[in-house]
Write an enzyme that holds these catalytic residues in place. Structure first.
Site, mmCIF file in Angstrom:
data_model
loop_
_atom_site.group_PDB
_atom_site.id
_atom_site.type_symbol
_atom_site.label_atom_id
_atom_site.label_comp_id
_atom_site.label_asym_id
_atom_site.label_seq_id
_atom_site.Cartn_x
_atom_site.Cartn_y
_atom_site.Cartn_z
ATOM 1 C CG HIS A 122 -1.898 1.002 1.390
ATOM 2 N ND1 HIS A 122 -1.634 2.286 1.806
ATOM 3 C CD2 HIS A 122 -3.230 0.961 1.143
ATOM 4 C CE1 HIS A 122 -2.764 2.981 1.833
ATOM 5 N NE2 HIS A 122 -3.746 2.200 1.417
ATOM 6 C CG ASP A 199 0.916 -2.257 6.354
ATOM 7 O OD1 ASP A 199 -0.049 -2.454 7.117
ATOM 8 O OD2 ASP A 199 0.833 -1.555 5.319
ATOM 9 C CD GLN A 202 -6.400 -4.437 4.340
ATOM 10 O OE1 GLN A 202 -7.325 -5.117 4.773
ATOM 11 N NE2 GLN A 202 -6.573 -3.191 3.932
ATOM 12 C CB CYS A 363 -3.646 3.277 -1.683
ATOM 13 S SG CYS A 363 -4.763 4.631 -1.445
HETATM 14 N N1 7TS Z 1 -1.427 -0.646 4.787
HETATM 15 C C1 7TS Z 1 -2.300 -1.443 4.165
HETATM 16 C C2 7TS Z 1 -1.878 -2.823 3.746
HETATM 17 C C3 7TS Z 1 -3.593 -0.980 3.922
HETATM 18 O O1 7TS Z 1 -4.456 -1.776 3.297
HETATM 19 C C4 7TS Z 1 -3.957 0.315 4.333
HETATM 20 C C5 7TS Z 1 -5.308 0.903 4.036
HETATM 21 C C6 7TS Z 1 -3.018 1.091 5.003
HETATM 22 C C7 7TS Z 1 -1.757 0.576 5.211
HETATM 23 C C8 7TS Z 1 -3.332 2.448 5.528
HETATM 24 O O2 7TS Z 1 -4.207 2.369 6.589
HETATM 25 P P1 7TS Z 1 -4.808 3.683 7.245
HETATM 26 O O3 7TS Z 1 -5.793 3.169 8.226
HETATM 27 O O4 7TS Z 1 -3.676 4.401 7.886
HETATM 28 O O5 7TS Z 1 -5.424 4.470 6.138
HETATM 29 N N2 7TS Z 1 -5.987 0.284 3.007
HETATM 30 C C9 7TS Z 1 -7.070 0.769 2.378
HETATM 31 C C10 7TS Z 1 -7.658 0.093 1.314
HETATM 32 O O6 7TS Z 1 -7.256 -0.989 0.883
HETATM 33 N N3 7TS Z 1 -8.697 0.805 0.862
HETATM 34 O O7 7TS Z 1 -8.792 1.921 1.587
HETATM 35 C C11 7TS Z 1 -7.784 1.908 2.544
#
Ligand code: 7TS
Length: 405
Positions: A122, A199, A202, A363
Site C-alpha cells: 500500500h 504492516d 490487513q 493505493c
Molecule cells: N497498509 C495497508 C496494507 C492498507 O491496506 C492500508 C489501508 C493502510 C496501510 C493504511 O491504513 P490507514 O488506516 O492508515 O489508512 N488500506 C485501504 C484500502 O485498501 N482501501 O482503503 C484503505
C-alpha cells in the site's frame, strides 16, 4: 460455534438498505463496520466519563487515563507484545509507519544506505520510506512478486547487504489477499542484523497476529479496520528500538522536564504520543478487541475460510473474469476485472444493486503496474459476510456482463 446471523445482529448498519436493496458490504479492507458494543462504549465515555487524560487530578480524568492504559494492555495481549510500553497509540497504520520512517531514519539512515519494501505495498508503506530516503540520501529497493501474488522472497537474500537498514513488508496484501511469510522474512533480515517492520493493516482483522512469533521489530495496524473507530491505530516496537529512537513529534505529554535551555523526553510509549491522545478511539479499540475475543479469532478465520472457498468457486465460474492473486495462503480479499468493462463502471452498477465494492488502484499503484492495469474491482470480506452475499455479488456481476454484452 460461529453463528454469522447472530454476529450480523451486532452490527446495526448491516440491516440497512442502499438504493432500496439490502446492503452487501464488501469494502471491509477500506474500513470495517462497527458492532453495537463499540458504538456504545464511545457513547458511554462521552456521556459519563469524558475528560482529558494523564493530566488531571480529578475523578473523570483518572477514569479516562485508566481506560486508555487498559486499552494499551488489551492491544498488548491482542498482538502478544511482551510489554505495554512497546505499544504506541497513533492515528492509524499510516501514522505508525511515518513515525518509524521519520524517527528511525533520522537516527540510523545515511547516504548510501538501503531500505527494502515490496511491489505489493500500500502507498502507506512506500511513500514514507521514499521521503525518508530522499532526506537521508538512502535508496529504496523493492522485492517483486509473481503473477499469483507470491513475494519472490528468494531474491531477498541477494537484496540484503551491509547497507540495508530496514525491511518493511505488508503481512497481507490489500489487493491480492496474499498472506506473506513475514516470519521467514524476519529471520532472513535478522541474519543480516536488519530490522523488519510489518504492516498488519490487513492481517489484524482476519488472523492471530503475534509479534513474538513473527519476531518483527515493528508492527502497525489501524483500529478502524478491526471494527473500532477511525483515528486510532497502533505501532508496536521492540523496546531496544523505541528507547533509542528520537521522538516523532514534540508537545505535551512526551516530555520529562522542559526548560528554555533544553528538554528531556518521557520514556516510551509516551515519548511518541505528543499532544492529547485519541483516548476515545483507544477505548473503542479496547471494546472492538473484546468483541473479537468474544467470538474467537480462530472461529472468525474458519468462517472466513468458508467464504473464501465459496468466493473462489463462484468467481471461477465466470468467463471473461480475471482474478488477481492466487496465493495458497490468503485472506478474503478478491480483486478482479471483467473483460471489456471498466472497473469503475462495474463498481457503479454493483452499487445500484446495494453491493459496496471498491474500484481503482486501492493505493497500490506499483502492484497495478505489475499487472499492467489501471485498476480493478475489489470485494473485501469480513467476519459478518455470508455465502448468500457472495451469490448476490455473482448475480450482480452477471448483470453487469449482460449490460455490456
Ligand atoms: N497498509 C495497508 C496494507 C492498507 O491496506 C492500508 C489501508 C493502510 C496501510 C493504511 O491504513 P490507514 O488506516 O492508515 O489508512 N488500506 C485501504 C484500502 O485498501 N482501501 O482503503 C484503505
Amino acid at each position: 460455534m460461529f453463528d454469522v446471523e447472530r454476529v450480523r445482529e451486532d452490527f446495526p448498519i448491516l440491516s440497512s438498505e442502499v438504493h432500496g436493496r439490502p446492503l452487501v458490504y464488501f469494502d471491509n479492507s477500506a474500513t470495517s463496520q462497527k458492532p453495537r458494543c463499540v458504538i456504545e462504549a464511545v457513547t458511554d465515555l462521552y456521556t459519563n466519563h469524558n475528560s482529558n487524560i494523564h493530566r488531571g487530578v480529578h475523578e473523570l480524568s483518572g477514569r479516562c487515563s485508566a481506560a486508555y492504559e487498559d486499552a494499551r494492555s488489551k492491544v498488548r495481549g491482542f498482538i502478544n507484545a511482551p510489554r505495554d510500553e512497546e505499544v504506541i497509540f497513533t492515528r492509524g497504520t499510516t501514522e505508525s509507519i511515518n513515525l518509524v520512517a521519520q524517527s528511525f531514519a533520522s537516527a540510523y539512515l545515511e547516504r548510501g544506505d538501503e531500505v527494502i519494501v515490496t511491489d505489493m505495498e500500500h502507498h502507506s508503506n512506500i511513500v514514507p520510506w521514499q521521503m525518508a530516503c530522499e532526506r537521508s540520501g538512502a535508496s529504496l529497493r523493492s522485492m517483486p512478486f509473481d503473477d499469483d501474488g507470491n513475494l519472490e522472497t528468494h531474491l531477498l537474500e541477494e537484496m540484503l547487504n551491509p547497507r540495508t537498514r530496514m525491511v518493511a513488508v505488508s503481512h497481507v496484501s490489500n489487493v491480492l489477499g496474499t498472506v506473506n511469510p513475514v516470519k521467514d522474512i524476519a529471520s532472513l533480515a535478522h541474519e543480516h542484523d536488519v530490522p523488519l517492520l510489518v504492516d498488519a493493516a490487513q492481517s489484524a482483522p482476519h488472523m492471530k497476529v503475534d509479534v513474538q512469533d513473527i519476531d518483527c521489530d515493528f508492527l502497525a495496524f489501524s483500529g478502524h479496520k478491526v471494527h473500532a473507530e477511525t483515528g486510532i491505530g497502533v505501532l508496536y516496537g521492540k523496546s531496544e528500538w523505541l528507547e533509542d529512537m528520537p521522538p516523532y513529534q514534540g508537545g505535551g505529554g512526551m516530555v520529562g522536564i522542559v526548560k528554555m535551555g533544553g528538554t528531556t523526553y518521557a520514556e516510551p510509549p509516551l515519548k511518541f504520543e505528543a499532544g492529547t491522545p485519541n483516548y476515545v478511539g483507544a477505548v473503542s479499540l479496547s471494546a472492538a478487541l473484546d468483541y473479537i475475543a468474544s467470538l474467537g479469532m480462530e472461529n472468525v478465520a474458519k468462517h472466513e475460510a468458508v467464504l473464501t472457498e465459496h468466493m473462489l468457486e463462484s468467481l471461477a465460474g465466470f468467463e471473461g473474469l480475471t482474478l488477481y492473486g492466487n496465493a495458497p495462503l490468503r485472506c478474503p480479499v478478491f480483486s478482479f476485472n471483467l473483460d471489456g468493462i471498466h472497473h469503475y463502471d462495474a463498481g457503479q452498477i454493483l452499487d445500484k444493486m446495494g453491493i459496496a465494492v471498491r474500484t481503482g488502484t486501492h493505493c497500490a499503484e506499483p502492484l497495478m503496474d505489475h499487472y499492467g492495469i489501471t485498476g480493478n474491482v475489489r470485494a473485501s470480506l469480513a467476519m459478518y459476510n455470508t455465502v448468500e452475499e457472495i451469490d448476490i455479488l455473482a448475480e450482480g456481476l452477471r448483470k453487469v456482463q449482460g449490460l455490456f454484452a
